[in-house]
Design a protein around this motif. Structure first.
Motif, mmCIF file in Angstrom:
data_model
loop_
_atom_site.group_PDB
_atom_site.id
_atom_site.type_symbol
_atom_site.label_atom_id
_atom_site.label_comp_id
_atom_site.label_asym_id
_atom_site.label_seq_id
_atom_site.Cartn_x
_atom_site.Cartn_y
_atom_site.Cartn_z
ATOM 1 N N ALA A 1 40.788 -61.038 118.048
ATOM 2 C CA ALA A 1 39.948 -60.052 117.366
ATOM 3 C C ALA A 1 40.652 -59.330 116.219
ATOM 4 O O ALA A 1 40.082 -59.248 115.113
ATOM 5 C CB ALA A 1 39.397 -59.054 118.385
ATOM 6 N N PRO A 2 41.870 -58.788 116.391
ATOM 7 C CA PRO A 2 42.506 -58.097 115.263
ATOM 8 C C PRO A 2 42.724 -59.001 114.050
ATOM 9 O O PRO A 2 42.509 -58.584 112.905
ATOM 10 C CB PRO A 2 43.850 -57.633 115.850
ATOM 11 C CG PRO A 2 43.611 -57.539 117.314
ATOM 12 C CD PRO A 2 42.685 -58.674 117.619
ATOM 13 N N THR A 3 43.127 -60.237 114.313
ATOM 14 C CA THR A 3 43.322 -61.189 113.215
ATOM 15 C C THR A 3 42.010 -61.464 112.499
ATOM 16 O O THR A 3 41.953 -61.529 111.267
ATOM 17 C CB THR A 3 43.914 -62.506 113.745
ATOM 18 O OG1 THR A 3 45.152 -62.243 114.403
ATOM 19 C CG2 THR A 3 44.157 -63.488 112.610
ATOM 20 N N ALA A 4 40.937 -61.615 113.273
ATOM 21 C CA ALA A 4 39.626 -61.893 112.689
ATOM 22 C C ALA A 4 39.141 -60.728 111.829
ATOM 23 O O ALA A 4 38.613 -60.931 110.724
ATOM 24 C CB ALA A 4 38.620 -62.185 113.795
ATOM 25 N N PHE A 5 39.323 -59.501 112.305
ATOM 26 C CA PHE A 5 38.908 -58.338 111.520
ATOM 27 C C PHE A 5 39.773 -58.187 110.268
ATOM 28 O O PHE A 5 39.291 -57.740 109.226
ATOM 29 C CB PHE A 5 38.973 -57.067 112.370
ATOM 30 C CG PHE A 5 37.737 -56.850 113.199
ATOM 31 C CD1 PHE A 5 36.578 -56.345 112.629
ATOM 32 C CD2 PHE A 5 37.725 -57.162 114.551
ATOM 33 C CE1 PHE A 5 35.429 -56.158 113.386
ATOM 34 C CE2 PHE A 5 36.586 -56.974 115.317
ATOM 35 C CZ PHE A 5 35.434 -56.469 114.738
ATOM 36 N N PHE A 6 41.031 -58.572 110.361
ATOM 37 C CA PHE A 6 41.919 -58.555 109.195
ATOM 38 C C PHE A 6 41.433 -59.550 108.143
ATOM 39 O O PHE A 6 41.359 -59.235 106.947
ATOM 40 C CB PHE A 6 43.341 -58.885 109.637
ATOM 41 C CG PHE A 6 44.333 -59.023 108.516
ATOM 42 C CD1 PHE A 6 44.690 -57.928 107.747
ATOM 43 C CD2 PHE A 6 44.912 -60.254 108.229
ATOM 44 C CE1 PHE A 6 45.604 -58.053 106.708
ATOM 45 C CE2 PHE A 6 45.826 -60.383 107.205
ATOM 46 C CZ PHE A 6 46.179 -59.285 106.438
ATOM 47 N N ILE A 7 41.091 -60.762 108.585
ATOM 48 C CA ILE A 7 40.550 -61.772 107.677
ATOM 49 C C ILE A 7 39.243 -61.288 107.049
ATOM 50 O O ILE A 7 39.007 -61.462 105.843
ATOM 51 C CB ILE A 7 40.333 -63.100 108.433
ATOM 52 C CG1 ILE A 7 41.689 -63.718 108.805
ATOM 53 C CG2 ILE A 7 39.507 -64.084 107.599
ATOM 54 C CD1 ILE A 7 41.581 -64.932 109.706
ATOM 55 N N PHE A 8 38.390 -60.673 107.864
ATOM 56 C CA PHE A 8 37.129 -60.113 107.375
ATOM 57 C C PHE A 8 37.388 -59.097 106.257
ATOM 58 O O PHE A 8 36.725 -59.119 105.213
ATOM 59 C CB PHE A 8 36.383 -59.457 108.539
ATOM 60 C CG PHE A 8 35.203 -58.628 108.126
ATOM 61 C CD1 PHE A 8 34.056 -59.216 107.620
ATOM 62 C CD2 PHE A 8 35.234 -57.240 108.258
ATOM 63 C CE1 PHE A 8 32.959 -58.441 107.236
ATOM 64 C CE2 PHE A 8 34.153 -56.467 107.886
ATOM 65 C CZ PHE A 8 33.012 -57.068 107.380
ATOM 66 N N ALA A 9 38.368 -58.217 106.457
ATOM 67 C CA ALA A 9 38.681 -57.198 105.459
ATOM 68 C C ALA A 9 39.167 -57.836 104.160
ATOM 69 O O ALA A 9 38.788 -57.402 103.066
ATOM 70 C CB ALA A 9 39.733 -56.237 106.008
ATOM 71 N N LEU A 10 40.012 -58.859 104.264
ATOM 72 C CA LEU A 10 40.491 -59.545 103.066
ATOM 73 C C LEU A 10 39.334 -60.186 102.302
ATOM 74 O O LEU A 10 39.285 -60.125 101.059
ATOM 75 C CB LEU A 10 41.511 -60.624 103.456
ATOM 76 C CG LEU A 10 42.877 -60.137 103.953
ATOM 77 C CD1 LEU A 10 43.709 -61.319 104.443
ATOM 78 C CD2 LEU A 10 43.632 -59.384 102.855
ATOM 79 N N LEU B 1 49.910 -69.215 109.661
ATOM 80 C CA LEU B 1 50.871 -68.179 110.040
ATOM 81 C C LEU B 1 50.201 -67.074 110.852
ATOM 82 O O LEU B 1 50.791 -66.537 111.800
ATOM 83 C CB LEU B 1 51.523 -67.589 108.791
ATOM 84 C CG LEU B 1 52.543 -68.479 108.073
ATOM 85 C CD1 LEU B 1 53.006 -67.820 106.773
ATOM 86 C CD2 LEU B 1 53.739 -68.776 108.971
ATOM 87 N N LEU B 2 48.958 -66.752 110.487
ATOM 88 C CA LEU B 2 48.223 -65.726 111.227
ATOM 89 C C LEU B 2 47.903 -66.174 112.655
ATOM 90 O O LEU B 2 47.684 -65.341 113.538
ATOM 91 C CB LEU B 2 46.925 -65.378 110.498
ATOM 92 C CG LEU B 2 47.060 -64.507 109.248
ATOM 93 C CD1 LEU B 2 45.728 -64.398 108.517
ATOM 94 C CD2 LEU B 2 47.576 -63.112 109.609
ATOM 95 N N ALA B 3 47.881 -67.482 112.873
ATOM 96 C CA ALA B 3 47.574 -68.006 114.208
ATOM 97 C C ALA B 3 48.801 -68.051 115.112
ATOM 98 O O ALA B 3 48.667 -68.178 116.331
ATOM 99 C CB ALA B 3 46.978 -69.410 114.084
ATOM 100 N N VAL B 4 49.999 -67.912 114.525
ATOM 101 C CA VAL B 4 51.236 -68.061 115.305
ATOM 102 C C VAL B 4 51.370 -66.992 116.377
ATOM 103 O O VAL B 4 51.600 -67.290 117.559
ATOM 104 C CB VAL B 4 52.471 -68.043 114.369
ATOM 105 C CG1 VAL B 4 53.756 -67.948 115.193
ATOM 106 C CG2 VAL B 4 52.490 -69.296 113.504
ATOM 107 N N GLU B 5 51.230 -65.724 115.999
ATOM 108 C CA GLU B 5 51.436 -64.638 116.964
ATOM 109 C C GLU B 5 50.424 -64.672 118.105
ATOM 110 O O GLU B 5 50.817 -64.538 119.279
ATOM 111 C CB GLU B 5 51.414 -63.285 116.247
ATOM 112 C CG GLU B 5 52.007 -62.142 117.060
ATOM 113 C CD GLU B 5 51.060 -61.559 118.094
ATOM 114 O OE1 GLU B 5 51.530 -60.894 119.036
ATOM 115 O OE2 GLU B 5 49.833 -61.768 117.953
#
Length: 212
Positions: free
Chosen positions: A75-84, A100-104
């Motif tokens: 979820a946090p990664t998805a909302f970050f992508i949404f913001a970008l 890279l965003l999928a690594v963590e």
């Protein structure tokens, strides 16, 4: 077992599914792909969490609580992508950077599901209630997630400050939506939740998605 909690989470999942469907129908619009991914992540978070509240056996409660992390880390990664996407920074989202965003998130899931061997995630603090404490990787993941959400909030605030008046209302709504997870965090820290042991974060994220 707590059926009211489970029912509320199922309703939250249904709202997330509705928002995801609406976003996907408008998938050519800026941010639609990111919002769809975010809502799917919330479904993967809330539904296992709902099942956890329907289980009586402790072993199954542990299993389904762990399963919520499939959505928690996404979820946090998805909302970050949404913001970008919404703030017209699509050029940052190259294929390499998406990987890279999928690594963590993937590393967190690996550490979580192998915790019995090393204790890096739970550090012996595992419980069937809300996960508010853990080992070193628990905190690494928490800090990483909140950094992404903070960057997303800053991007929306910048958009609000720089945009023309006609679009400022929309930008303000984006800021409001991004504040919802922080409200949930404040409630947890201050221990003023009216629902003991229930993690309010997926509800707040769902409200964010509806606002967006």
């Amino acid at each position: 077992m707590n059926q009211p909690y489970a029912f509320a989470l199922i309703i939250s999942s249904a709202i997330s599914a509705l928002v995801a469907a609406m976003a996907w129908r408008r998938r050519t619009a800026p941010g639609a792909a990111g919002l769809t991914l975010a809502m799917v992540s919330l479904i993967a978070w809330a539904l296992p969490y709902a099942v956890r509240w329907l289980m009586q056996e402790v072993a199954w409660q542990y299993f389904w609580l762990d399963a919520t992390y499939l959505g928690v880390v996404t979820a946090p990664t998805a909302f970050f992508i949404f913001a970008l996407q919404v703030t017209n920074r699509d050029e940052w989202l190259t294929s390499r950077k998406k990987l890279l965003l999928a690594v963590e998130p993937l590393l967190t899931l690996l550490i979580l599901f192998t915790d019995r061997r090393h204790g890096l995630f739970y550090a012996g603090l595992r419980s069937t209630g809300t996960i508010l404490d853990g080992g070193p990787w628990f905190w690494i993941n928490a800090i990483y997630s909140y950094v992404l959400l903070l960057i997303a909030l800053v991007l929306f605030v910048k958009m609000f400050l720089r945009t023309k008046y006609i679009f400022r209302r929309q930008a303000g709504i984006m800021v409001l939506g991004m504040l919802m997870p922080w409200v949930s965090n404040a409630i947890g820290i201050l221990k003023i939740s009216p629902f003991p042991q229930l993690d309010l974060t997926p509800f707040m994220f769902t409200i964010s998605g509806a606002i967006f």
